[in-house]
Design a protein around this motif. Sequence first.
Motif, PDB file in Angstrom:
ATOM      1  N   PRO A 110       5.464  10.110  22.899  1.00 61.02           N
ATOM      2  CA  PRO A 110       6.380  10.621  23.918  1.00 61.02           C
ATOM      3  C   PRO A 110       5.957  12.001  24.401  1.00 61.02           C
ATOM      4  N   ASP A 111       6.190  12.267  25.667  1.00 59.30           N
ATOM      5  CA  ASP A 111       5.910  13.587  26.217  1.00 59.30           C
ATOM      6  C   ASP A 111       6.684  14.629  25.415  1.00 59.30           C
ATOM      7  N   PRO A 112       6.024  15.703  24.973  1.00 60.75           N
ATOM      8  CA  PRO A 112       6.713  16.676  24.125  1.00 60.75           C
ATOM      9  C   PRO A 112       7.857  17.403  24.818  1.00 60.75           C
ATOM     10  N   VAL A 113       7.902  17.324  26.133  1.00 58.51           N
ATOM     11  CA  VAL A 113       8.965  18.014  26.874  1.00 58.51           C
ATOM     12  C   VAL A 113      10.054  17.037  27.311  1.00 58.51           C
ATOM     13  N   THR A 114       9.651  15.947  27.972  1.00 53.27           N
ATOM     14  CA  THR A 114      10.637  15.021  28.536  1.00 53.27           C
ATOM     15  C   THR A 114      11.060  13.922  27.571  1.00 53.27           C
ATOM     16  N   GLY A 115      10.240  13.643  26.565  1.00 55.39           N
ATOM     17  CA  GLY A 115      10.524  12.550  25.648  1.00 55.39           C
ATOM     18  C   GLY A 115      10.136  11.186  26.170  1.00 55.39           C
ATOM     19  N   GLU A 116       9.669  11.109  27.402  1.00 55.80           N
ATOM     20  CA  GLU A 116       9.262   9.830  27.986  1.00 55.80           C
ATOM     21  C   GLU A 116       7.880   9.425  27.475  1.00 55.80           C
TER      22      GLU A 116
END
Length: 370
Positions: A13-19
């Motif tokens: 997952p993207d470390p910022v958005t979680g996506e």
Amino acid sequence: MKVIAISLIVHAPDPVTGEQVSTHQRFAQVVRAAEFSELIGLDGFGVGERHERPFISSAPTVVLSHLAARTKRLRLFTAVTTLSLLDPVRAYEDYATLDHLSEGRLELIIGKGNGSAQRDLFAVTEDDQWDRNAESYEVFRSLWRQDKVTADTRFRPALRDAEVWPRPFQQPVRVWHGSATSRASVDLAARYGEPLFSANVTNPIEPYAELIDHYRERWAHYGHDPAALTVVAGSAGLSVSSTSQRARSRFAPAFAGYLAAQRRLGVEPVFATIDDYIERSSALIGSPAQVLDKIQRYHERFGHTVLHVGADAQGISEAAHRESLELFAEAVLPALRTDIPDPPVWGPGELVDDGIRGGAPAGETFLATG
């Protein structure tokens, strides 16, 4: 100086958005990154080899073969080939084939690999991984150079006048030795007179500098020409912008994601703040002048002539990372070309073209690169 971009093909997952993108989309990102690296004038592109989460780089020869078809000029690196986990005969067959399909653009970086999960997967122990790495490399190296190989081995069946096909396109392929924490990898590189690839990512400069110093000492011990020594150094992140403030603010969400990941793992971060990270890590974050200054300072300590930058966006958009890479290529790379010498050897090794051992007939290529 030569510059290569590397992706370990992390799928998380993207470390910022979680996506998290799909596996298919993640591979497509890597292909786009390689094509963009060639477009902006970088010298090489590498993919990792890992056999555990969160990586999907378990088949680097397949990925690099595809990249060979999609690019024309880039040297194609492995980062790293985990010979401690692999049968050296099977690895040789894969990489000799890749060397043909890329028309001699293959560059191997070898190493023992990291992570207990992948060791368990291949029944390799922490105690025997170094011996496996050294033995596999000695067999691999012999196969690349000899038509028939005899070897008494501990970790695979012995070889007796073994012939392994295809014969390679380059004779021999150049091998770089990955080094992060151990003197064993450094000594293996120095013993064979081959380049050292310093990870230079997790910690401040000094632990890596000490290993590079040891490499130089062992290089001299084994009697190699000092002028032929080659060091590659990595970097821990990239954010280049017109001002240091904009570069820092762009990278800040990625750094926050890094700190959160460290907390989830219960690990004390080496760099507790983004300003400490910018100052003491190898990350290239700042204006072009600041980034150039940091690379030159590291060069004064390492003497490296090849630099690795991250091919992937880290907590920022793919478009923002491309913008940063493009500014790096426009405003930093020309000065690196002028101020820091190229490695003693770059480009293809001797290309064998006798109709038996390898090579395409004159005027013929194997792959469409359009």
